[in-house]
Scaffold this active site. Structure first.
Site, short mmCIF file in Angstrom:
data_model
loop_
_atom_site.label_atom_id
_atom_site.label_comp_id
_atom_site.label_asym_id
_atom_site.label_seq_id
_atom_site.Cartn_x
_atom_site.Cartn_y
_atom_site.Cartn_z
N ARG A 1 1.31 4.56 -4.06
CA ARG A 1 0.12 5.43 -4.19
C ARG A 1 -0.56 5.64 -5.27
NH1 ARG A 1 4.59 9.53 -2.20
NH2 ARG A 1 5.93 7.97 -3.47
N ARG B 1 9.70 -4.31 -6.80
CA ARG B 1 9.44 -5.34 -5.68
C ARG B 1 9.64 -6.80 -6.35
NH1 ARG B 1 8.83 -2.63 -1.01
NH2 ARG B 1 7.22 -1.07 -1.28
N ARG C 1 -12.07 -4.82 11.07
CA ARG C 1 -13.02 -4.21 11.93
C ARG C 1 -14.40 -4.89 11.83
NH1 ARG C 1 -14.66 1.80 11.18
NH2 ARG C 1 -15.35 1.47 13.29
N ARG D 1 -8.27 -6.92 17.20
CA ARG D 1 -7.33 -7.08 16.13
C ARG D 1 -5.94 -6.60 16.62
NH1 ARG D 1 -8.79 -2.46 11.51
NH2 ARG D 1 -9.04 -0.68 13.05
N THR E 1 0.90 -1.15 -0.01
CA THR E 1 0.02 -0.16 -0.06
C THR E 1 0.83 1.22 -0.11
OG1 THR E 1 -0.27 -0.38 2.50
CG2 THR E 1 -2.15 -1.10 1.08
C1 LIG Z 1 13.67 -2.91 -1.36
C2 LIG Z 1 12.84 -1.58 -0.57
C3 LIG Z 1 13.16 -1.48 0.60
C4 LIG Z 1 12.47 -0.23 1.14
N1 LIG Z 1 12.61 0.17 2.43
C5 LIG Z 1 11.86 0.89 3.06
C6 LIG Z 1 11.99 1.20 4.62
O1 LIG Z 1 12.93 0.95 5.21
N2 LIG Z 1 11.22 2.40 5.03
C7 LIG Z 1 10.06 2.99 4.27
O2 LIG Z 1 9.38 3.81 4.98
N3 LIG Z 1 9.73 2.38 2.99
C8 LIG Z 1 10.53 1.55 2.37
N4 LIG Z 1 10.41 1.17 0.96
C9 LIG Z 1 9.28 1.77 0.32
C10 LIG Z 1 9.82 2.98 -0.58
O3 LIG Z 1 10.29 4.06 0.13
C11 LIG Z 1 8.51 3.47 -1.37
O4 LIG Z 1 7.65 4.04 -0.71
C12 LIG Z 1 7.72 2.23 -2.23
O5 LIG Z 1 8.68 1.47 -2.94
C13 LIG Z 1 6.83 2.90 -3.05
O6 LIG Z 1 7.71 3.51 -3.98
P1 LIG Z 1 7.22 4.71 -4.87
O7 LIG Z 1 7.15 5.79 -4.07
O8 LIG Z 1 8.20 4.86 -6.14
O9 LIG Z 1 5.93 4.17 -5.76
P2 LIG Z 1 4.38 4.82 -6.20
O10 LIG Z 1 3.81 5.37 -4.85
O11 LIG Z 1 4.02 3.54 -6.73
O12 LIG Z 1 4.65 5.87 -7.09
C14 LIG Z 1 5.19 5.61 -8.43
C15 LIG Z 1 5.99 6.89 -8.83
O13 LIG Z 1 5.15 7.96 -8.95
C16 LIG Z 1 5.90 8.90 -8.52
N5 LIG Z 1 5.32 9.96 -7.39
C17 LIG Z 1 4.40 9.12 -6.71
N6 LIG Z 1 3.92 9.94 -5.66
C18 LIG Z 1 4.66 11.11 -5.75
C19 LIG Z 1 5.06 12.42 -4.98
N7 LIG Z 1 4.43 12.45 -3.88
N8 LIG Z 1 6.01 13.10 -5.38
C20 LIG Z 1 6.97 12.79 -6.28
N9 LIG Z 1 6.71 11.84 -6.98
C21 LIG Z 1 5.75 10.73 -7.04
C22 LIG Z 1 7.47 8.48 -8.31
O14 LIG Z 1 8.24 8.63 -9.55
C23 LIG Z 1 7.00 7.14 -7.78
O15 LIG Z 1 8.45 6.36 -8.11
C24 LIG Z 1 11.19 0.21 0.31
C25 LIG Z 1 11.14 -0.12 -0.84
C26 LIG Z 1 11.94 -1.37 -1.40
C27 LIG Z 1 11.39 -1.55 -2.78
#
Ligand SMILES: Cc1cc2nc3c(=O)[nH]c(=O)nc-3n(C[C@H](O)[C@H](O)[C@H](O)COP(=O)(O)OP(=O)(O)OC[C@H]3O[C@@H](n4cnc5c(N)ncnc54)[C@H](O)[C@@H]3O)c2cc1C
Length: 199
Positions: A78, A164, A88, A137, A75
């Site tokens: 985004r 992923r 719930r 829960r 989740t």
């Molecule tokens: C191996 C691994 C380890 C991780 N470890 C951690 C951890 O320790 N702690 C933690 O909190 N999270 C962790 N994460 C989660 C990671 O930080 C991201 O939150 C998660 O992978 C979602 O990726 P995303 O934001 O690219 O993707 P999505 O939310 O799917 O977004 C897709 C793309 O849209 C763009 N985008 C979306 N929203 C915005 C925005 N607000 N501003 C600018 N561009 C945007 C970006 O280009 C983004 O890549 C981990 C992820 C991986 C794969």
């Protein structure tokens, strides 16, 4: 885990190519293209990094039996729409828990199950005492299984699979990403072929 492809855009590769072609088309010039021409264009779009046409096709999945831990990771994406079974409103059964292979290999499966049983007994006791499910829960483990629907476009599915499905990702969400890739490759092979080849 169960990963079911529920719905997807009709002729998804054709839709992506059609959307992309408007950038070079004058109104009234639309014509039918063969699937080979569509595939050729999709490969070019991928090479150019021209990703917005990939947002014009998408899919809905039903996923069953992933842990709440995996759900928390999923989740974070985004651009995905989610509908998750509620803790719930729905009572959690004791057997609905993911047991990681590493826990089994460490010889801790029996103790793990004992811990789960204890937390579920307490969960049941709380329900019996009138504690609402939404509070009971809190006593359940993060390994508790859940079910959900999720929907997004192919651009985002590619992103999720890249992040992923990699070796740095945790095994459960990696299995899920691989499941998405296998099923999406059947309906839109050209869109996902580079990701499959990279494996
Ligand atoms: C191996 C691994 C380890 C991780 N470890 C951690 C951890 O320790 N702690 C933690 O909190 N999270 C962790 N994460 C989660 C990671 O930080 C991201 O939150 C998660 O992978 C979602 O990726 P995303 O934001 O690219 O993707 P999505 O939310 O799917 O977004 C897709 C793309 O849209 C763009 N985008 C979306 N929203 C915005 C925005 N607000 N501003 C600018 N561009 C945007 C970006 O280009 C983004 O890549 C981990 C992820 C991986 C794969």
């Amino acid at each position: 885990m169960k990963i079911e492809l529920v719905r997807h855009t009709d002729r998804p590769e054709s839709m992506i190519a059609r959307a992309a072609r408007i950038s070079h088309q004058t109104t009234g010039e639309e014509k039918d293209y063969s699937s080979e021409e569509d595939k050729e264009l999709i490969r070019k779009l991928r090479d150019w990094g021209h990703w917005s046409p990939f947002e014009f096709s998408g899919a809905t999945f039903y996923v069953e039996g992933i842990s709440r831990s995996c759900l928390a990771q999923l989740t974070r994406h985004r651009l995905v729409s989610f509908m998750v079974r509620s803790m719930r409103y729905v009572k959690q059964n004791q057997e609905e828990v993911v047991i990681p292979q590493s826990v089994k290999e460490a010889g801790l499966a029996d103790e793990y199950r004992e811990g789960i049983t204890k937390s579920h007994d307490l969960y049941q006791k709380a329900l019996d005492e009138g504690v609402p499910k939404e509070d009971a829960r809190f006593l359940l483990p993060i390994g508790s299984k859940t079910s959900l629907y999720l929907k997004t476009n192919f651009r985002e599915f590619r992103h999720i699979i890249e992040l992923r499905g990699g070796k740095e990702a945790q095994w459960e969400i990696r299995d899920l990403a691989e499941g998405f890739l296998a099923r999406l490759s059947e309906i839109a092979p050209t869109v996902f072929e580079d990701l499959t080849e990279a494996r």
